[in-house]
Every structure is written in structure tokens, then in C-alpha cells.
Write a protein that holds these residues in place. Structure first.
Motif, PDB file in Angstrom:
ATOM      1  N   VAL A 119       0.814  -1.217   0.000  1.00 36.49           N
ATOM      2  CA  VAL A 119       0.000   0.000   0.000  1.00 36.49           C
ATOM      3  C   VAL A 119       0.850   1.270   0.000  1.00 36.49           C
ATOM      4  O   VAL A 119       0.355   2.336  -0.357  1.00 36.49           O
ATOM      5  N   ALA A 120       2.108   1.181   0.405  1.00 39.59           N
ATOM      6  CA  ALA A 120       3.000   2.335   0.393  1.00 39.59           C
ATOM      7  C   ALA A 120       4.435   1.845   0.449  1.00 39.59           C
ATOM      8  O   ALA A 120       4.712   0.754   0.933  1.00 39.59           O
ATOM      9  N   ALA A 121       5.331   2.660  -0.069  1.00 39.02           N
ATOM     10  CA  ALA A 121       6.747   2.289  -0.031  1.00 39.02           C
ATOM     11  C   ALA A 121       7.611   3.532   0.002  1.00 39.02           C
ATOM     12  O   ALA A 121       7.238   4.580  -0.521  1.00 39.02           O
ATOM     13  N   SER A 122       8.736   3.388   0.650  1.00 40.57           N
ATOM     14  CA  SER A 122       9.763   4.428   0.634  1.00 40.57           C
ATOM     15  C   SER A 122      11.073   3.732   0.325  1.00 40.57           C
ATOM     16  O   SER A 122      11.105   2.529   0.072  1.00 40.57           O
ATOM     17  N   ARG A 123      12.155   4.452   0.401  1.00 33.87           N
ATOM     18  CA  ARG A 123      13.452   3.832   0.122  1.00 33.87           C
ATOM     19  C   ARG A 123      13.888   2.891   1.227  1.00 33.87           C
ATOM     20  O   ARG A 123      14.755   2.064   1.022  1.00 33.87           O
ATOM     21  N   SER A 124      13.301   3.024   2.407  1.00 38.96           N
ATOM     22  CA  SER A 124      13.761   2.206   3.530  1.00 38.96           C
ATOM     23  C   SER A 124      12.715   1.232   4.062  1.00 38.96           C
ATOM     24  O   SER A 124      13.056   0.334   4.816  1.00 38.96           O
ATOM     25  N   GLN A 125      11.432   1.405   3.705  1.00 35.27           N
ATOM     26  CA  GLN A 125      10.374   0.534   4.226  1.00 35.27           C
ATOM     27  C   GLN A 125       9.312   0.296   3.171  1.00 35.27           C
ATOM     28  O   GLN A 125       9.130   1.089   2.257  1.00 35.27           O
ATOM     29  N   VAL A 126       8.596  -0.806   3.346  1.00 34.77           N
ATOM     30  CA  VAL A 126       7.417  -1.084   2.531  1.00 34.77           C
ATOM     31  C   VAL A 126       6.274  -1.411   3.481  1.00 34.77           C
ATOM     32  O   VAL A 126       6.468  -2.067   4.500  1.00 34.77           O
ATOM     33  N   GLU A 127       5.090  -0.906   3.182  1.00 40.65           N
ATOM     34  CA  GLU A 127       3.914  -1.158   4.017  1.00 40.65           C
ATOM     35  C   GLU A 127       2.964  -2.071   3.258  1.00 40.65           C
ATOM     36  O   GLU A 127       2.654  -1.832   2.095  1.00 40.65           O
ATOM     37  N   CYS A 128       2.519  -3.135   3.940  1.00 40.89           N
ATOM     38  CA  CYS A 128       1.678  -4.158   3.310  1.00 40.89           C
ATOM     39  C   CYS A 128       0.411  -4.385   4.119  1.00 40.89           C
ATOM     40  O   CYS A 128       0.438  -4.346   5.344  1.00 40.89           O
ATOM     41  N   GLU A 129      -0.674  -4.670   3.415  1.00 39.95           N
ATOM     42  CA  GLU A 129      -1.898  -5.152   4.049  1.00 39.95           C
ATOM     43  C   GLU A 129      -1.850  -6.672   4.013  1.00 39.95           C
ATOM     44  O   GLU A 129      -1.555  -7.266   2.976  1.00 39.95           O
ATOM     45  N   LEU A 130      -2.136  -7.290   5.151  1.00 40.36           N
ATOM     46  CA  LEU A 130      -2.134  -8.749   5.256  1.00 40.36           C
ATOM     47  C   LEU A 130      -3.538  -9.251   5.541  1.00 40.36           C
ATOM     48  O   LEU A 130      -4.334  -8.558   6.160  1.00 40.36           O
TER      49      LEU A 130
END
Length: 116
Positions: A6-17
Motif C-alpha cells: 500500500v506504500a513504499a519508501s526507500r527504507s520501508q514497505v507497508e503491506c496489508e495482510l
């Protein structure tokens, strides 16, 4: 339904599970998994007990074995990306011939929404 970015940056990724559709992580020793919402169920290779994260809690991956992150119901997590995806160190260590990869990653659809 598979985990959704659902979102990403250079250091993290956000996921719906969601239940029954785990996110698989390998060779992730030292990466942190942050629970944003819901309850995340973490199972790590060579660990007898599972971990349940609630919003605001963090888990550090203990080794490079398989790690499964699944939701109890629905949840959202953030996962640290390897340092190679951090743009500033890459400019120093990657040869210019691989700079195209970094530029291509910026164009991916999930890269448009940035994490805070």
C-alpha cells in the motif's frame, strides 16, 4: 488474497495482510517488522514460539531463515527494506551501470505514496 503493498519508501514497505495469505521473507536477518494496525502473526525459522504483534509493536527478524507474517483477521505492517534499496548508500557502492535500476524503482506504482 495475497499481501498488498500500500506504500513504499526507500527504507520501508507497508503491506496489508489477510488470513491464510502470509508474506514470506527470506534472508531478512535484522530487518524490523512494525505492526501498524490489526494483529500480525509472525513465525520465524528455528523459533519454537510464534509472535503476535499489536499496533505499535516491532519484531526484529532473528536469522536468515524463512519468516512468515500473516494477519489475524486483517492487519497492516511495515517491513524494513535491505540497505541496498536505500538510495544514498547505493550511489556510493553501485557502479553507474546499475543506476538505471534505481531510476526504474522510482517509477514503480507503489513508490508514489510515501511513508511518513
Amino acid at each position: 488474497m495475497k499481501p498488498t503493498i500500500v506504500a513504499a519508501s526507500r527504507s520501508q514497505v507497508e503491506c496489508e495482510l489477510r488470513e491464510i495469505h502470509p508474506l514470506r521473507l527470506v534472508e531478512a536477518a535484522g530487518r524490523r517488522i512494525h505492526c501498524v494496525s490489526g494483529i500480525a502473526w509472525i513465525t520465524a525459522y528455528q523459533h519454537a514460539s510464534d509472535v503476535f504483534l499489536r499496533p505499535g509493536e516491532t519484531y526484529t527478524v532473528p536469522n536468515d531463515g524463512l519468516v512468515l507474517a500473516e494477519a489475524v483477521g486483517e492487519s497492516r505492517i511495515r517491513v524494513d527494506l535491505p540497505r541496498v534499496f536505500d538510495y544514498s548508500p547505493c550511489r556510493v557502492y553501485l557502479p553507474a551501470s546499475l543506476d538505471w535500476l534505481l531510476q526504474a524503482m522510482k517509477q514503480l506504482p507503489f513508490g508514489r505514496k510515501r511513508l511518513a
